[in-house]
Design a protein around this motif. Structure first.
Motif, PDB file in Angstrom:
ATOM      1  N   ALA A 385       0.827  -1.204   0.000  1.00 49.38           N
ATOM      2  CA  ALA A 385       0.000   0.000   0.000  1.00 49.38           C
ATOM      3  C   ALA A 385       0.864   1.259   0.000  1.00 49.38           C
ATOM      4  O   ALA A 385       0.586   2.228  -0.725  1.00 49.38           O
ATOM      5  N   GLY A 386       1.927   1.251   0.801  1.00 50.91           N
ATOM      6  CA  GLY A 386       2.813   2.412   0.833  1.00 50.91           C
ATOM      7  C   GLY A 386       3.497   2.656  -0.494  1.00 50.91           C
ATOM      8  O   GLY A 386       3.589   3.807  -0.956  1.00 50.91           O
ATOM      9  N   MET A 387       3.964   1.597  -1.144  1.00 50.06           N
ATOM     10  CA  MET A 387       4.613   1.770  -2.441  1.00 50.06           C
ATOM     11  C   MET A 387       3.599   2.200  -3.503  1.00 50.06           C
ATOM     12  O   MET A 387       3.936   2.994  -4.399  1.00 50.06           O
ATOM     13  N   ALA A 388       2.374   1.693  -3.421  1.00 53.02           N
ATOM     14  CA  ALA A 388       1.343   2.117  -4.375  1.00 53.02           C
ATOM     15  C   ALA A 388       1.074   3.611  -4.274  1.00 53.02           C
ATOM     16  O   ALA A 388       0.804   4.277  -5.272  1.00 53.02           O
ATOM     17  N   ILE A 389       1.154   4.143  -3.065  1.00 55.97           N
ATOM     18  CA  ILE A 389       0.959   5.583  -2.873  1.00 55.97           C
ATOM     19  C   ILE A 389       2.126   6.378  -3.443  1.00 55.97           C
ATOM     20  O   ILE A 389       1.942   7.485  -3.967  1.00 55.97           O
ATOM     21  N   ALA A 390       3.334   5.820  -3.407  1.00 55.88           N
ATOM     22  CA  ALA A 390       4.536   6.598  -3.722  1.00 55.88           C
ATOM     23  C   ALA A 390       5.009   6.492  -5.161  1.00 55.88           C
ATOM     24  O   ALA A 390       5.621   7.436  -5.682  1.00 55.88           O
ATOM     25  N   VAL A 391       4.760   5.363  -5.851  1.00 54.08           N
ATOM     26  CA  VAL A 391       5.424   5.117  -7.140  1.00 54.08           C
ATOM     27  C   VAL A 391       5.078   6.165  -8.185  1.00 54.08           C
ATOM     28  O   VAL A 391       5.963   6.799  -8.775  1.00 54.08           O
ATOM     29  N   ALA A 392       3.790   6.362  -8.480  1.00 55.74           N
ATOM     30  CA  ALA A 392       3.404   7.304  -9.526  1.00 55.74           C
ATOM     31  C   ALA A 392       3.753   8.757  -9.170  1.00 55.74           C
ATOM     32  O   ALA A 392       4.275   9.493 -10.013  1.00 55.74           O
ATOM     33  N   PRO A 393       3.483   9.224  -7.934  1.00 57.54           N
ATOM     34  CA  PRO A 393       3.891  10.593  -7.598  1.00 57.54           C
ATOM     35  C   PRO A 393       5.393  10.820  -7.707  1.00 57.54           C
ATOM     36  O   PRO A 393       5.832  11.932  -8.017  1.00 57.54           O
ATOM     37  N   LEU A 394       6.197   9.791  -7.474  1.00 54.92           N
ATOM     38  CA  LEU A 394       7.648   9.949  -7.609  1.00 54.92           C
ATOM     39  C   LEU A 394       8.023  10.255  -9.049  1.00 54.92           C
ATOM     40  O   LEU A 394       8.848  11.137  -9.312  1.00 54.92           O
ATOM     41  N   THR A 395       7.431   9.535  -9.991  1.00 60.34           N
ATOM     42  CA  THR A 395       7.699   9.808 -11.408  1.00 60.34           C
ATOM     43  C   THR A 395       7.333  11.244 -11.765  1.00 60.34           C
ATOM     44  O   THR A 395       8.105  11.964 -12.395  1.00 60.34           O
ATOM     45  N   THR A 396       6.149  11.669 -11.339  1.00 61.18           N
ATOM     46  CA  THR A 396       5.708  13.039 -11.619  1.00 61.18           C
ATOM     47  C   THR A 396       6.652  14.055 -10.989  1.00 61.18           C
ATOM     48  O   THR A 396       7.020  15.056 -11.614  1.00 61.18           O
ATOM     49  N   ALA A 397       7.034  13.822  -9.755  1.00 56.81           N
ATOM     50  CA  ALA A 397       7.880  14.774  -9.045  1.00 56.81           C
ATOM     51  C   ALA A 397       9.253  14.897  -9.693  1.00 56.81           C
ATOM     52  O   ALA A 397       9.808  16.003  -9.798  1.00 56.81           O
ATOM     53  N   VAL A 398       9.824  13.781 -10.125  1.00 55.58           N
ATOM     54  CA  VAL A 398      11.137  13.824 -10.756  1.00 55.58           C
ATOM     55  C   VAL A 398      11.088  14.662 -12.031  1.00 55.58           C
ATOM     56  O   VAL A 398      11.938  15.525 -12.274  1.00 55.58           O
ATOM     57  N   LEU A 399      10.080  14.421 -12.862  1.00 58.57           N
ATOM     58  CA  LEU A 399       9.976  15.171 -14.115  1.00 58.57           C
ATOM     59  C   LEU A 399       9.682  16.644 -13.878  1.00 58.57           C
ATOM     60  O   LEU A 399      10.006  17.489 -14.707  1.00 58.57           O
ATOM     61  N   SER A 400       9.059  16.964 -12.753  1.00 55.38           N
ATOM     62  CA  SER A 400       8.725  18.356 -12.450  1.00 55.38           C
ATOM     63  C   SER A 400       9.869  19.103 -11.778  1.00 55.38           C
ATOM     64  O   SER A 400       9.816  20.325 -11.658  1.00 55.38           O
ATOM     65  N   SER A 401      10.899  18.390 -11.325  1.00 54.03           N
ATOM     66  CA  SER A 401      11.933  19.016 -10.503  1.00 54.03           C
ATOM     67  C   SER A 401      13.101  19.562 -11.303  1.00 54.03           C
ATOM     68  O   SER A 401      13.987  20.195 -10.733  1.00 54.03           O
ATOM     69  N   VAL A 402      13.116  19.306 -12.628  1.00 53.22           N
ATOM     70  CA  VAL A 402      14.234  19.750 -13.450  1.00 53.22           C
ATOM     71  C   VAL A 402      13.707  20.498 -14.662  1.00 53.22           C
ATOM     72  O   VAL A 402      12.507  20.478 -14.967  1.00 53.22           O
ATOM     73  N   GLU A 403      14.611  21.172 -15.376  1.00 55.77           N
ATOM     74  CA  GLU A 403      14.237  21.843 -16.610  1.00 55.77           C
ATOM     75  C   GLU A 403      13.808  20.811 -17.657  1.00 55.77           C
ATOM     76  O   GLU A 403      14.214  19.652 -17.624  1.00 55.77           O
ATOM     77  N   ASP A 404      12.970  21.262 -18.614  1.00 56.25           N
ATOM     78  CA  ASP A 404      12.478  20.354 -19.644  1.00 56.25           C
ATOM     79  C   ASP A 404      13.616  19.677 -20.401  1.00 56.25           C
ATOM     80  O   ASP A 404      13.507  18.518 -20.802  1.00 56.25           O
ATOM     81  N   SER A 405      14.712  20.374 -20.606  1.00 57.47           N
ATOM     82  CA  SER A 405      15.828  19.819 -21.373  1.00 57.47           C
ATOM     83  C   SER A 405      16.504  18.646 -20.662  1.00 57.47           C
ATOM     84  O   SER A 405      17.214  17.863 -21.285  1.00 57.47           O
ATOM     85  N   HIS A 406      16.278  18.516 -19.355  1.00 59.26           N
ATOM     86  CA  HIS A 406      16.891  17.438 -18.589  1.00 59.26           C
ATOM     87  C   HIS A 406      15.894  16.344 -18.213  1.00 59.26           C
ATOM     88  O   HIS A 406      16.238  15.434 -17.454  1.00 59.26           O
ATOM     89  N   ALA A 407      14.656  16.410 -18.733  1.00 56.32           N
ATOM     90  CA  ALA A 407      13.609  15.497 -18.274  1.00 56.32           C
ATOM     91  C   ALA A 407      13.958  14.035 -18.554  1.00 56.32           C
ATOM     92  O   ALA A 407      13.824  13.167 -17.686  1.00 56.32           O
ATOM     93  N   GLY A 408      14.401  13.740 -19.779  1.00 59.13           N
ATOM     94  CA  GLY A 408      14.734  12.362 -20.108  1.00 59.13           C
ATOM     95  C   GLY A 408      15.889  11.831 -19.278  1.00 59.13           C
ATOM     96  O   GLY A 408      15.852  10.706 -18.780  1.00 59.13           O
ATOM     97  N   THR A 409      16.923  12.653 -19.097  1.00 61.93           N
ATOM     98  CA  THR A 409      18.073  12.243 -18.293  1.00 61.93           C
ATOM     99  C   THR A 409      17.670  12.049 -16.837  1.00 61.93           C
ATOM    100  O   THR A 409      18.115  11.105 -16.177  1.00 61.93           O
ATOM    101  N   ALA A 410      16.820  12.949 -16.325  1.00 64.41           N
ATOM    102  CA  ALA A 410      16.400  12.850 -14.922  1.00 64.41           C
ATOM    103  C   ALA A 410      15.621  11.570 -14.671  1.00 64.41           C
ATOM    104  O   ALA A 410      15.831  10.887 -13.664  1.00 64.41           O
ATOM    105  N   SER A 411      14.717  11.201 -15.588  1.00 62.07           N
ATOM    106  CA  SER A 411      13.937   9.980 -15.398  1.00 62.07           C
ATOM    107  C   SER A 411      14.835   8.754 -15.472  1.00 62.07           C
ATOM    108  O   SER A 411      14.702   7.822 -14.676  1.00 62.07           O
ATOM    109  N   GLY A 412      15.780   8.753 -16.433  1.00 58.93           N
ATOM    110  CA  GLY A 412      16.712   7.633 -16.529  1.00 58.93           C
ATOM    111  C   GLY A 412      17.607   7.524 -15.315  1.00 58.93           C
ATOM    112  O   GLY A 412      17.869   6.430 -14.813  1.00 58.93           O
TER     113      GLY A 412
END
Length: 478
Positions: A385-412
């Motif tokens: 249950a805890g991981m279900a709450i965290a997994v998708a928001p983590l992806t969103t947060a990572v992509l939102s935390s950097v400039e668009d030019s670094h989005a692919g690198t940040a996710s990888g």
């Protein structure tokens, strides 16, 4: 990371210049799913197979740890460079070569006459996975547009999770019935189908204008991480730090510092552009991922091992015991992604790890004599249950935390960090794997409490480093 699930940002499609819808979209999606499923299946089934493989080769504690880490090390260190090579040389080409290498290594694992050859084959599997995983996702990004891309990536991630969920039970059945080598031969028909479909129906794509891959950074990252892992593994297996172990750790630290120096010199062309770490949120999310997924990777190794070695479970039963984790995460993640888009990722990423920590703490009730329904299932449900709450928001947060030019690198990078957390956790678990019977159970309890502390730390990091605003949606979603 040895889990039954894709990494936290494996489902985040990187930006791509291509916007033309490709022909045969369903066959392209099938190819990418088959390719990535090779890595997801292998990463989960080995947790159940470890006791049998250890017995077959008469492996020491440290050697047993390398059964998993020989695969995870090249995958963690080379995941980003695999994606860069696909951009430069062609994603289809690199993906197909990665599948071929992974398959040949799988056959070598099944036929290996010695542990040394087996571990070398596992490392080749990891290299193949580092080539096929990022390029299967990048191929989807290049082949679909708009809402179709979001659906394709969601299907890719969901089927990968299902494959990783079924694999431990299927692998356990094969181990019980015809022997552990057949879990590797299972990869051959999947890979053959992926190569046939990919060769015929997947269009080539890439970004030939990007700079050459950061080969120096990749070499330093691989050797440095390998030295650290080797030193930590030997230390934890023996329970004391010897001269050679200490030298390996020192070399790993020195090479890691050299890696940072090289990345700073390469600037925006680095494998890991250090400019991303100018964002406090990105730094916090990187630490969050390392700690939380390190704890999860440790659990996914130890739980089936303890159930088989101390609890008397068969490999099939131990594999089935893990099913709640991927099922609950798979069912809960989509809705949590929508909730995080409305309220922001801060609270989900703080609350989720608290439940995970509670589950780890409750795992101290697991013992040699306990009933599955009253001792194993309750902590597993909390962790799920805890991981279900965290997994998708983590992806969103990572992509939102950097400039668009670094989005692919940040996710990888976030995906690589998740696997590195599992790599380091497994390297430190020799003190548990070296125990037997009741001593094994007691050491598992100590590890579970340590995992709980890591989950609590990740919750605190998320709460203190993330802002209160809404997050922008991940790229590639509607």
């Amino acid at each position: 990371m040895s889990t039954a699930l894709p990494g936290p940002c494996d489902g985040a499609a990187p930006p791509d210049a291509a916007r033309t819808e490709a022909p045969h979209p369903r066959l392209i999606l099938a190819t990418c799913i088959l390719a990535s499923s090779l890595a997801f299946i292998d990463g989960s089934v080995l947790n159940v197979a470890l006791p049998a493989i250890r017995t077959a080769f008469g492996a020491t504690t440290a050697e047993a740890q390398w059964v998993l880490n020989a695969f995870t090390l090249p995958l963690s260190a080379l995941l980003l460079i695999g994606g860069a090579a696909g951009d430069l040389f062609g994603r289809k080409r690199v993906m197909l070569w990665g599948i071929a290498l992974f398959t040949a290594a799988s056959v070598l694992c099944a036929a290996a006459p010695s542990l040394e050859i087996f571990l070398a084959a596992r490392a080749l599997q990891g290299l193949g996975a580092a080539m096929l995983l990022p390029n299967s996702l990048a191929t989807l990004s290049a082949s679909f547009t708009g809402e179709a891309r979001g659906r394709a990536v969601g299907t890719w991630a969901a089927v990968g999770a299902i494959a990783g969920a079924v694999a431990p039970m299927l692998g356990g059945w094969l181990i019980d019935g015809i022997g552990w080598p057949f879990i590797f031969l299972l990869n051959v028909p999947i890979a053959a189908a992926a190569i046939a479909l990919g060769w015929r129906y997947v269009p080539e794509s890439g970004n030939p204008e990007r700079p050459d891959p950061d080969w120096a950074g990749a070499v330093l990252a691989t050797i440095g991480l390998g030295a650290l892992t080797w030193g930590l593994t030997a230390w934890s297996a023996r329970g004391r730090l010897g001269l050679v172990d200490g030298a390996a750790l020192a070399a790993g630290i020195a090479l890691s510092l050299a890696f940072l120096f090289v990345e700073r010199r390469r600037g925006a062309h680095a494998m890991v552009p250090l400019a991303m770490f100018g964002s406090l949120a990105f730094v916090g999310l990187t630490l969050f991922t390392f700690l939380l997924y390190g704890a999860l990777g440790g659990l996914m190794l130890l739980l089936p091992y303890v159930l088989i070695e101390a609890g008397g479970y068969s490999p099939t039963t131990a594999g089935a015991a893990l099913l709640p984790l991927p099922i609950i995460i798979g069912l809960g993640s989509p809705s949590m992604g929508r909730i995080a888009a409305r309220i922001g990722p801060r609270w989900p990423l703080a609350i989720g790890p608290l439940l995970v920590a509670a589950g780890f703490a409750l795992a101290v009730r697991i013992g040699a004599e306990g009933d599955y329904w009253t001792t194993v299932l309750p902590p597993l449900l909390l962790i799920s249950a805890g991981m279900a709450i965290a997994v998708a928001p983590l992806t969103t947060a990572v992509l939102s935390s950097v400039e668009d030019s670094h989005a692919g690198t940040a996710s990888g990078l976030n995906s690589a960090v998740a696997r590195t957390g599992g790599l380091i956790a497994i390297a430190l678990l020799g003190f548990v794997l070296s125990r037997q019977d009741q001593a094994l159970v007691g050491a598992f309890h100590g590890a579970a409490l340590a995992f709980a502390a890591l989950a609590l730390a990740s919750a605190a990091i998320a709460f203190t480093t993330l802002g209160k605003g809404r997050a922008k949606p991940p790229r590639g979603t509607a």
